[in-house]
Design a protein around this motif. Structure first.
Motif, PDB file in Angstrom:
ATOM      1  N   TRP A  36      12.467  -2.960   0.312  1.00 22.09           N
ATOM      2  CA  TRP A  36      11.664  -1.663  -0.103  1.00 22.09           C
ATOM      3  C   TRP A  36      11.886  -1.613  -1.666  1.00 22.09           C
ATOM      4  O   TRP A  36      12.905  -1.455  -2.335  1.00 22.09           O
ATOM      5  CB  TRP A  36      12.578  -0.657   0.346  1.00 22.09           C
ATOM      6  N   LYS A  37      10.700  -1.952  -2.582  1.00 20.19           N
ATOM      7  CA  LYS A  37      10.677  -1.930  -3.990  1.00 20.19           C
ATOM      8  C   LYS A  37      10.484  -0.594  -4.453  1.00 20.19           C
ATOM      9  O   LYS A  37       9.073  -0.097  -4.080  1.00 20.19           O
ATOM     10  CB  LYS A  37       9.648  -2.874  -4.540  1.00 20.19           C
ATOM     11  N   MET A  38      11.222   0.476  -4.605  1.00 21.51           N
ATOM     12  CA  MET A  38      11.063   1.580  -4.697  1.00 21.51           C
ATOM     13  C   MET A  38      10.204   2.200  -6.013  1.00 21.51           C
ATOM     14  O   MET A  38       9.834   3.022  -5.830  1.00 21.51           O
ATOM     15  CB  MET A  38      12.385   2.587  -5.093  1.00 21.51           C
ATOM     16  N   TYR A  39       9.903   1.267  -6.896  1.00 24.06           N
ATOM     17  CA  TYR A  39       9.022   1.372  -7.752  1.00 24.06           C
ATOM     18  C   TYR A  39       8.698  -0.123  -8.530  1.00 24.06           C
ATOM     19  O   TYR A  39       9.198  -0.979  -8.281  1.00 24.06           O
ATOM     20  CB  TYR A  39       9.555   2.272  -8.892  1.00 24.06           C
ATOM     21  N   TRP A  40       7.325   0.016  -9.243  1.00 26.94           N
ATOM     22  CA  TRP A  40       6.943  -1.332  -9.864  1.00 26.94           C
ATOM     23  C   TRP A  40       6.427  -0.789 -11.220  1.00 26.94           C
ATOM     24  O   TRP A  40       5.692   0.054 -11.309  1.00 26.94           O
ATOM     25  CB  TRP A  40       5.907  -1.946  -9.215  1.00 26.94           C
ATOM     26  N   PHE A  41       6.896  -1.455 -12.214  1.00 30.52           N
ATOM     27  CA  PHE A  41       6.087  -1.488 -13.412  1.00 30.52           C
ATOM     28  C   PHE A  41       5.642  -2.984 -13.750  1.00 30.52           C
ATOM     29  O   PHE A  41       6.289  -3.997 -13.603  1.00 30.52           O
ATOM     30  CB  PHE A  41       7.158  -1.089 -14.797  1.00 30.52           C
ATOM     31  N   ILE A  89       4.603   3.946  -7.286  1.00 30.93           N
ATOM     32  CA  ILE A  89       5.588   4.268  -6.591  1.00 30.93           C
ATOM     33  C   ILE A  89       5.313   4.907  -5.198  1.00 30.93           C
ATOM     34  O   ILE A  89       4.441   5.650  -5.002  1.00 30.93           O
ATOM     35  CB  ILE A  89       6.449   5.509  -7.068  1.00 30.93           C
ATOM     36  N   PRO A  90       6.024   4.210  -4.068  1.00 22.87           N
ATOM     37  CA  PRO A  90       6.776   3.198  -4.094  1.00 22.87           C
ATOM     38  C   PRO A  90       6.035   1.895  -4.672  1.00 22.87           C
ATOM     39  O   PRO A  90       4.679   1.881  -4.470  1.00 22.87           O
ATOM     40  CB  PRO A  90       7.375   3.089  -2.669  1.00 22.87           C
ATOM     41  N   GLY A  91       6.893   0.623  -4.854  1.00 24.38           N
ATOM     42  CA  GLY A  91       6.345  -0.507  -5.344  1.00 24.38           C
ATOM     43  C   GLY A  91       5.773  -1.327  -3.969  1.00 24.38           C
ATOM     44  O   GLY A  91       4.400  -1.718  -4.111  1.00 24.38           O
ATOM     45  N   TYR A  92       6.435  -1.389  -3.122  1.00 21.55           N
ATOM     46  CA  TYR A  92       6.210  -2.271  -1.939  1.00 21.55           C
ATOM     47  C   TYR A  92       7.150  -1.965  -0.968  1.00 21.55           C
ATOM     48  O   TYR A  92       8.296  -1.672  -1.105  1.00 21.55           O
ATOM     49  CB  TYR A  92       6.021  -3.632  -2.488  1.00 21.55           C
ATOM     50  N   ALA A  93       6.742  -1.981   0.407  1.00 23.40           N
ATOM     51  CA  ALA A  93       7.806  -2.201   1.451  1.00 23.40           C
ATOM     52  C   ALA A  93       7.074  -2.736   2.806  1.00 23.40           C
ATOM     53  O   ALA A  93       5.801  -2.881   2.742  1.00 23.40           O
ATOM     54  CB  ALA A  93       8.194  -0.805   1.807  1.00 23.40           C
ATOM     55  N   ARG A  94       7.915  -3.470   3.536  1.00 23.86           N
ATOM     56  CA  ARG A  94       7.199  -4.064   4.676  1.00 23.86           C
ATOM     57  C   ARG A  94       6.989  -3.043   5.832  1.00 23.86           C
ATOM     58  O   ARG A  94       7.769  -1.996   5.987  1.00 23.86           O
ATOM     59  CB  ARG A  94       8.206  -5.149   5.293  1.00 23.86           C
ATOM     60  N   SER A  95       5.992  -3.224   6.711  1.00 25.82           N
ATOM     61  CA  SER A  95       5.852  -2.261   7.588  1.00 25.82           C
ATOM     62  C   SER A  95       6.739  -2.409   8.587  1.00 25.82           C
ATOM     63  O   SER A  95       7.330  -3.360   8.511  1.00 25.82           O
ATOM     64  CB  SER A  95       4.419  -2.611   8.385  1.00 25.82           C
ATOM     65  N   ASP A  96       7.184  -1.313   9.389  1.00 23.92           N
ATOM     66  CA  ASP A  96       8.332  -1.226  10.247  1.00 23.92           C
ATOM     67  C   ASP A  96       7.974  -0.525  11.441  1.00 23.92           C
ATOM     68  O   ASP A  96       7.039   0.730  11.284  1.00 23.92           O
ATOM     69  CB  ASP A  96       9.470  -0.587   9.529  1.00 23.92           C
ATOM     70  N   THR A  97       8.551  -0.664  12.570  1.00 22.57           N
ATOM     71  CA  THR A  97       8.176   0.252  13.836  1.00 22.57           C
ATOM     72  C   THR A  97       9.001   1.386  13.682  1.00 22.57           C
ATOM     73  O   THR A  97       8.366   2.387  14.675  1.00 22.57           O
ATOM     74  CB  THR A  97       8.768  -0.596  14.808  1.00 22.57           C
ATOM     75  N   ALA A  98       9.689   1.709  12.919  1.00 23.56           N
ATOM     76  CA  ALA A  98      10.709   3.095  13.068  1.00 23.56           C
ATOM     77  C   ALA A  98      11.147   3.715  11.613  1.00 23.56           C
ATOM     78  O   ALA A  98      12.254   4.092  11.490  1.00 23.56           O
ATOM     79  CB  ALA A  98      11.722   2.899  14.192  1.00 23.56           C
ATOM     80  N   THR A  99      10.361   3.554  10.577  1.00 25.50           N
ATOM     81  CA  THR A  99      11.004   4.107   9.311  1.00 25.50           C
ATOM     82  C   THR A  99       9.776   4.840   8.769  1.00 25.50           C
ATOM     83  O   THR A  99       8.614   4.344   8.377  1.00 25.50           O
ATOM     84  CB  THR A  99      11.202   2.900   8.435  1.00 25.50           C
ATOM     85  N   ASN A 100      10.192   5.892   7.962  1.00 25.75           N
ATOM     86  CA  ASN A 100       9.446   6.495   6.939  1.00 25.75           C
ATOM     87  C   ASN A 100      10.460   6.926   5.806  1.00 25.75           C
ATOM     88  O   ASN A 100      11.365   6.938   6.026  1.00 25.75           O
ATOM     89  CB  ASN A 100       9.169   8.053   7.527  1.00 25.75           C
ATOM     90  N   THR A 101       9.625   6.901   4.651  1.00 20.48           N
ATOM     91  CA  THR A 101      10.629   7.144   3.385  1.00 20.48           C
ATOM     92  C   THR A 101       9.850   8.267   2.501  1.00 20.48           C
ATOM     93  O   THR A 101       8.571   8.650   2.990  1.00 20.48           O
ATOM     94  CB  THR A 101      10.613   6.077   2.466  1.00 20.48           C
ATOM     95  N   TYR A 102      10.470   9.112   1.892  1.00 18.47           N
ATOM     96  CA  TYR A 102       9.962  10.458   1.297  1.00 18.47           C
ATOM     97  C   TYR A 102      10.418  10.430  -0.200  1.00 18.47           C
ATOM     98  O   TYR A 102      11.681  10.060  -0.498  1.00 18.47           O
ATOM     99  CB  TYR A 102      10.623  11.567   2.078  1.00 18.47           C
ATOM    100  N   TYR A 103       9.710  10.835  -0.929  1.00 18.89           N
ATOM    101  CA  TYR A 103       9.734  11.026  -2.422  1.00 18.89           C
ATOM    102  C   TYR A 103       9.517  12.493  -2.741  1.00 18.89           C
ATOM    103  O   TYR A 103       8.450  13.069  -2.447  1.00 18.89           O
ATOM    104  CB  TYR A 103       8.668   9.952  -3.483  1.00 18.89           C
ATOM    105  N   ASP A 104      10.159  12.812  -3.705  1.00 18.98           N
ATOM    106  CA  ASP A 104       9.965  14.362  -4.463  1.00 18.98           C
ATOM    107  C   ASP A 104      10.265  14.188  -5.900  1.00 18.98           C
ATOM    108  O   ASP A 104      11.099  13.442  -6.335  1.00 18.98           O
ATOM    109  CB  ASP A 104      10.804  15.182  -3.776  1.00 18.98           C
ATOM    110  N   ALA A 132       0.852  -1.107   0.171  1.00 17.33           N
ATOM    111  CA  ALA A 132      -0.022   0.026  -0.103  1.00 17.33           C
ATOM    112  C   ALA A 132       0.866   1.245   0.017  1.00 17.33           C
ATOM    113  O   ALA A 132       1.920   1.310  -0.308  1.00 17.33           O
ATOM    114  CB  ALA A 132      -0.819  -0.233   1.074  1.00 17.33           C
ATOM    115  N   ARG A 133       0.534   2.433   0.437  1.00 20.16           N
ATOM    116  CA  ARG A 133       1.006   3.641   0.481  1.00 20.16           C
ATOM    117  C   ARG A 133       1.624   4.076  -0.872  1.00 20.16           C
ATOM    118  O   ARG A 133       2.407   4.971  -1.083  1.00 20.16           O
ATOM    119  CB  ARG A 133       2.126   3.656   1.632  1.00 20.16           C
ATOM    120  N   TRP A 134       1.077   3.499  -1.992  1.00 22.03           N
ATOM    121  CA  TRP A 134       1.615   3.868  -3.265  1.00 22.03           C
ATOM    122  C   TRP A 134       0.816   5.024  -4.068  1.00 22.03           C
ATOM    123  O   TRP A 134      -0.217   5.346  -3.714  1.00 22.03           O
ATOM    124  CB  TRP A 134       1.763   2.510  -4.181  1.00 22.03           C
TER     125      TRP A 134
END
Length: 361
Positions: free
Chosen positions: A154-159, A259-274, A116-118
């Motif tokens: 962390w799959k940063m993108y998917w096609f 984008i992102p393609g996929y990532a596992r839930s984590d107790t202490a992680t955020n990612t940012y795209y711009d 999710a979060r894509w």
């Protein structure tokens, strides 16, 4: 004499065909969101089909992205509601930004939903050539999402092609810094002879915005995957160059991008795209960029503009200044083969080029 002319034509024609683009002038104002017209030679007749560009400046802090309501700066994101509910959307964030004041945030600490979060787009018809550019940030003190398994994913993108997974797709996984790697391939439902997994080691520093570029071309036997990385201490360099591969079957193409393609839930992680930019078609790699060095491969900062019309000697584009705010920069035109012009010196915030332009190799 006829034979000599034939030989000379055979020698000179490839040189002409491979001539690099050259920028000679521009009109308009070199400021974010402004329209410019670039003049020059050998830009090529084929430009990109820009599917989406987003610098996330139009949204409200903490509001959802890809919710079927918000639009990108250029184009629009599809509704993530099929898999994004409640807290599972990317959101606009003022925490960090590569350009302007906002970026897209993925909070992997919320609940326990992987994926999710894509933010996504779809293609109809499907496409076989894609160029993707984006900036990404992993805050200091945070690791890549691993779901508590000590196995980051962390799959940063998917096609991919729908219905998933009916065909192979390209993915990218970043493993825990400071050492890590990129892996490309069809992770699910791969057919015999397709690309499989390819791995290359990289360094992924925390607290640094990094730009990733990906060019992918599908073919039964001549498929290509290329990738470049740029950051403030790492001039643009090609990290991946895979060719002669079976990627897709040469006819189906990709119809969905996440984008992102996929990532596992984590107790202490955020990612940012711009500054996410995605283009398709035979001119997918053709683009206009602003850089901080007169030589394209020496740039440690780059911003992709969005073309609105493209011809061999003239391009109209909207300036996307990225993190450039003022001062000297360099304008580049890259053709459909990925060949870059020399840098054309410009001043961010100024209008039109001087009568005697400065062009540096």
């Amino acid at each position: 004499m006829r034979r000599l002319l034939t030989v000379l034509i055979g020698i000179l024609f490839p040189l002409c065909a491979l001539a690099a683009p050259s920028v000679t002038s521009y009109t308009g104002t070199m400021s974010n969101g402004e329209s410019i017209v670039i003049s020059g030679t050998d830009f090529g007749a084929t430009g990109p089909t820009v599917k989406v560009f987003d610098d996330y400046e139009s949204g409200t802090n903490n509001a959802r992205i890809s919710d079927g309501v918000t639009s990108a700066t250029v184009g629009s994101w599809i509704d993530c509601g099929e898999s994004c509910t409640d807290n599972y959307y990317s959101t606009y964030s003022t925490n960090y930004a590569n350009s302007g004041t906002k970026s897209a945030r993925q909070d992997w600490t919320t609940d326990n939903q992987d994926g999710a979060r894509w933010m996504g787009v779809t293609f109809s018809p499907s496409v076989l050539e894609l160029y993707l550019s984006f900036w990404v940030y992993l805050p200091t003190g945070m690791g890549t999402p691993d779901g508590g398994f000590s196995s980051p994913n962390w799959k940063m993108y998917w096609f991919y092609e729908t219905p998933y997974p009916t065909n192979d797709y390209s993915s990218e996984t970043i493993y825990d810094p400071p050492s890590g790697g990129l892996s490309f391939g069809c992770v699910n439902d791969c057919l015999t002879g397709r690309i499989g997994q390819d791995f290359t080691a990289i360094v992924f520093p925390n607290g640094v915005w990094q730009r990733f570029e990906i060019y992918i071309s599908g073919s039964t036997s001549a498929g290509v995957i290329q990738e470049w990385i740029t950051n403030s201490s790492h001039a643009r360099s090609q990290e991946v160059n895979l060719s002669g591969r079976t990627i897709q079957n040469g006819t189906d193409g990709w119809d969905t991008f996440h984008i992102p393609g996929y990532a596992r839930s984590d107790t202490a992680t955020n990612t940012y795209y711009d500054d996410v930019y995605l283009a398709s078609g035979s001119g997918a790699r053709a683009r206009v960029e602003i850089g901080n060095n007169a030589t394209y491969t020496s740039c440690t900062n780059l911003a992709v503009c969005t073309p609105t019309s493209w011809a061999d000697t003239s391009i109209e584009a909207t300036v996307r200044a990225g993190s450039f705010t003022e001062g000297t920069a360099y304008l580049f035109v890259i053709d459909a083969d990925g060949v870059a012009s020399s840098g054309y010196e410009v001043t961010i915030g100024s209008g039109s080029s001087p009568s005697t332009p400065t062009i540096r190799a």
